[in-house]
Design an enzyme around this catalytic site. Structure first.
Site, PDB file in Angstrom:
ATOM      1  N   ARG A  47       8.833 -13.632  -2.616  1.00 38.69           N
ATOM      2  CA  ARG A  47      10.278 -13.731  -2.418  1.00 38.69           C
ATOM      3  C   ARG A  47      10.654 -14.551  -1.186  1.00 38.69           C
ATOM      4  NH1 ARG A  47      13.237  -8.146  -3.457  1.00 38.69           N
ATOM      5  NH2 ARG A  47      11.324  -7.392  -2.568  1.00 38.69           N
ATOM      6  N   ASP A  90      12.062 -13.929  -7.263  1.00 34.76           N
ATOM      7  CA  ASP A  90      12.308 -12.491  -7.191  1.00 34.76           C
ATOM      8  C   ASP A  90      11.799 -11.941  -8.523  1.00 34.76           C
ATOM      9  OD1 ASP A  90      13.253  -9.984  -7.416  1.00 34.76           O
ATOM     10  OD2 ASP A  90      15.310 -10.437  -6.788  1.00 34.76           O
ATOM     11  N   LYS A 146      -5.070  -1.179  -7.928  1.00 37.86           N
ATOM     12  CA  LYS A 146      -4.741   0.240  -7.891  1.00 37.86           C
ATOM     13  C   LYS A 146      -3.595   0.467  -6.908  1.00 37.86           C
ATOM     14  CE  LYS A 146      -6.871   3.191  -4.969  1.00 37.86           C
ATOM     15  NZ  LYS A 146      -6.720   3.049  -3.515  1.00 37.86           N
ATOM     16  N   HIS A 176     -12.045  -1.975  -5.890  1.00 35.41           N
ATOM     17  CA  HIS A 176     -12.797  -2.935  -5.070  1.00 35.41           C
ATOM     18  C   HIS A 176     -14.176  -2.395  -4.653  1.00 35.41           C
ATOM     19  CE1 HIS A 176     -11.182  -0.789  -1.537  1.00 35.41           C
ATOM     20  NE2 HIS A 176     -12.156  -1.339  -0.855  1.00 35.41           N
ATOM     21  N   LYS A 180     -18.430  -4.294  -4.136  1.00 36.16           N
ATOM     22  CA  LYS A 180     -19.260  -4.280  -2.919  1.00 36.16           C
ATOM     23  C   LYS A 180     -20.713  -4.529  -3.315  1.00 36.16           C
ATOM     24  CE  LYS A 180     -16.322  -1.111  -0.319  1.00 36.16           C
ATOM     25  NZ  LYS A 180     -15.952  -1.606   0.977  1.00 36.16           N
ATOM     26  N   GLU A 214     -13.591   7.485   6.924  1.00 36.53           N
ATOM     27  CA  GLU A 214     -12.859   6.390   7.576  1.00 36.53           C
ATOM     28  C   GLU A 214     -12.398   6.867   8.945  1.00 36.53           C
ATOM     29  OE1 GLU A 214     -10.467   3.707   4.876  1.00 36.53           O
ATOM     30  OE2 GLU A 214     -10.013   5.682   4.072  1.00 36.53           O
ATOM     31  N   ASP A 233      -5.917   8.600  -3.701  1.00 35.53           N
ATOM     32  CA  ASP A 233      -6.179   7.291  -3.081  1.00 35.53           C
ATOM     33  C   ASP A 233      -7.667   6.939  -3.126  1.00 35.53           C
ATOM     34  OD1 ASP A 233      -5.357   4.991  -1.497  1.00 35.53           O
ATOM     35  OD2 ASP A 233      -6.362   5.945   0.203  1.00 35.53           O
ATOM     36  N   HIS A 238     -12.444   5.401  -6.166  1.00 34.83           N
ATOM     37  CA  HIS A 238     -13.650   4.878  -5.499  1.00 34.83           C
ATOM     38  C   HIS A 238     -14.833   5.858  -5.570  1.00 34.83           C
ATOM     39  CE1 HIS A 238     -10.969   1.837  -4.271  1.00 34.83           C
ATOM     40  NE2 HIS A 238     -10.524   2.361  -3.149  1.00 34.83           N
ATOM     41  N   LYS A 338      -9.501  10.422   6.281  1.00 31.30           N
ATOM     42  CA  LYS A 338      -9.017   9.474   7.292  1.00 31.30           C
ATOM     43  C   LYS A 338      -9.257  10.090   8.657  1.00 31.30           C
ATOM     44  CE  LYS A 338      -6.648   6.544   4.527  1.00 31.30           C
ATOM     45  NZ  LYS A 338      -7.159   5.189   4.324  1.00 31.30           N
TER      46      LYS A 338
END
Ligand code: BG6
Length: 487
Positions: A47, A90, A146, A176, A180, A214, A233, A238, A338
């Protein structure tokens, strides 16, 4: 080298975070290494009100920032910029697609890759508009990022909308983790070595652990993360993919459907976690303020954009059982979070104890054999075995020895996951992408847990940032007489 066909790669959301951080650097490497013929085009659609020259300057700036090491080559950029084209649009307005249509007219023979690096809410609208403007050619594919939904029902809606315009064989759903290098190496390790084949089952393996830890927090994505949490998530996608690669039956080939059929069988064999098991086999956590590498970090609520009323989990640990012959009574422990003490992803295959010891003290010094696959950082594969302490010792003394199966230090640069995956899309290889039935089966299993947490009001337990999650996750595995590897 395989000669790839000329492509038009259209990135919807071309100035977004993923496009700038991951996709453009991956495409730079693919072009640089000769995988994309020079007539190919990388068309960024966004945009932003910028000219073609401003777009090129932005790509140069972001590549300098996001290419790892000293990979940016100013001289090569003069060639790379010829691939780049910018289209302002847009995406919610169908009139916006006219410019794109003009650009693509007459190029119907090319491979056409539509990469939807946008909110999933736009997937249906984009596909519909591509259809209305007659932009879907027989050589067209669509790549979806995703999250594909936040439960089975919403993922079905998205899949349906896309399926109205693209055949399943033309839909590439990215996870993803499958791109790897080290994750793909699981296939090599399991299916190119006879050594592991006879022992890869319940008779020899006690349990498996998969940890994706993480140290980062929410990186400016509070709203998104608050809607999703660790289960949606990370685990539904994963960690599920890692679990499948480690436990699936050998596929008959590396073809897309052969691999995905085997993964699907694993997902369908997962025992639903419900009722009492929700409290004994799952742990939810949420981080509070703490310190990582001696630096103070905020708690979940205090992160940028955060709000104090949220039951979203930033950590989850689960005991998963696979109801089939190979894995009878072999728990798979999954853990992700996390703001844990450090960033690492690891799979540990822990073998059973020897049935009878001939060594002193009933062999109490004997530890079980372990195969440790470190996915990131410091990729490695290690096998722990018992060995005799050399020399004249009193009686036979044993020690644990680590066999390092790591690739040679001077191995070439390891491409980023997105390089592998984009190249596979260009070549129309689907094995490393998720099929619709796979995604939906994973949601069916995850939904049972998510609904159970919600109905039974199972709230996340606090854990200070910089630790490895709530103490309950340690209790969960210890109750089974086991412990998290390395702790
Ligand atoms: C993404 C998640 O899919 O994977 C992020 O949305 C997470 O929350 C990321 O940080 C982890 O990926 P990696 O490759 O850094 O392990």
């Amino acid at each position: 080298m395989i000669q790839n066909k000329i492509c038009d790669i259209i990135i919807f959301g071309g100035h977004g975070d993923l496009a700038l951080r991951k996709l453009m650097p991956a495409l730079y490497h693919l072009c640089h290494d000769g995988h994309l013929p020079q007539e190919s085009r990388i068309i960024s659609v966004s945009r932003d009100e910028v000219s073609q020259a401003e777009h090129i300057a932005l790509m140069e700036e972001k590549l300098k920032l996001n290419l790892k090491g000293d990979c940016f080559d100013a001289e090569y950029f003069e060639t790379f910029k010829n691939y780049l084209t910018y289209v302002k649009a847009d995406l919610t307005q169908s009139s916006s697609y006219e410019k794109l249509a003009t650009l693509l007219k007459g190029e119907e023979e090319r491979e056409r890759i539509n990469y939807l690096s946008t909110s999933p809410a736009l997937f249906g609208t984009i596909c519909k508009s591509l259809h209305e403007f007659d932009l879907i050619t027989p050589q067209s594919r669509v790549v979806l990022e995703k999250p594909i939904g936040r439960d089975l029902a919403s993922s079905r809606v998205i899949n349906e909308e896309v399926a109205k315009h693209f055949a399943e064989s033309a839909i590439f759903r990215i996870d993803h983790y499958l791109g790897k290098d080290t994750v793909q190496n699981i296939l090599a390790l399991r299916f190119s070595n006879m050594l592991f084949a006879p022992i890869w089952n319940a008779q020899y393996i006690d349990h498996i652990q998969i940890t994706v830890a993480e140290s980062v927090g929410l990186e400016g994505r509070w709203d998104y993360y608050n809607e999703y949490g660790a289960m949606r998530d990370m685990i539904q996608n994963h960690l599920m993919q890692l679990l499948c690669l480690v436990t699936m039956e050998p596929p008959c080939s590396l073809d897309g459907d052969a691999v995905r059929d085997e993964k699907l069988k694993v997902i369908r064999s997962l025992r639903p976690i419900e009722g009492e098991d929700l409290t004994t086999k799952t742990v939810r956590g949420q981080y509070s303020a703490g310190a990582i590498n001696k630096e103070a970090v905020p708690g979940f609520f205090e992160e940028e954009g955060g709000s104090p009323k949220s039951d979203t989990e930033t950590f989850a640990a689960l005991r998963v059982d696979i109801d089939n012959w190979r894995w009878y009574n072999v728990p798979i422990y999954l853990r992700t979070g996390k703001r844990m003490s450090k960033r690492y992803s690891e799979i540990v295959v822990d073998f059973k104890e020897i049935p009878h010891s001939i060594f002193p003290n009933k062999g109490s010094c004997i530890d079980t054999n372990k195969l440790v696959i470190r996915l990131q950082p410091d990729e490695s594969i290690s096998m722990f075995i018992m060995n005799k302490v050399p020399g004249l010792t009193d009686g036979m003394r044993l020690q644990k020895v680590k066999l390092d199966l790591k690739a040679a230090e001077d191995a070439p640069r390891v491409p980023d996951a997105y390089e592998y995956l984009l190249l596979d899309v260009v070549r129309n290889h689907a094995a490393l992408f998720m099929r619709r039935d796979e995604v939906e089966a994973a949601w069916t299993w995850a939904d049972t847990i998510l609904d159970g947490w919600c109905k039974n009001e199972i709230k996340p337990k606090p854990y200070p940032a910089g630790t490895n999650g709530p103490a309950a996750s340690i209790a969960m595995i210890e109750k089974d007489g086991r412990s998290w590897y390395g702790e």
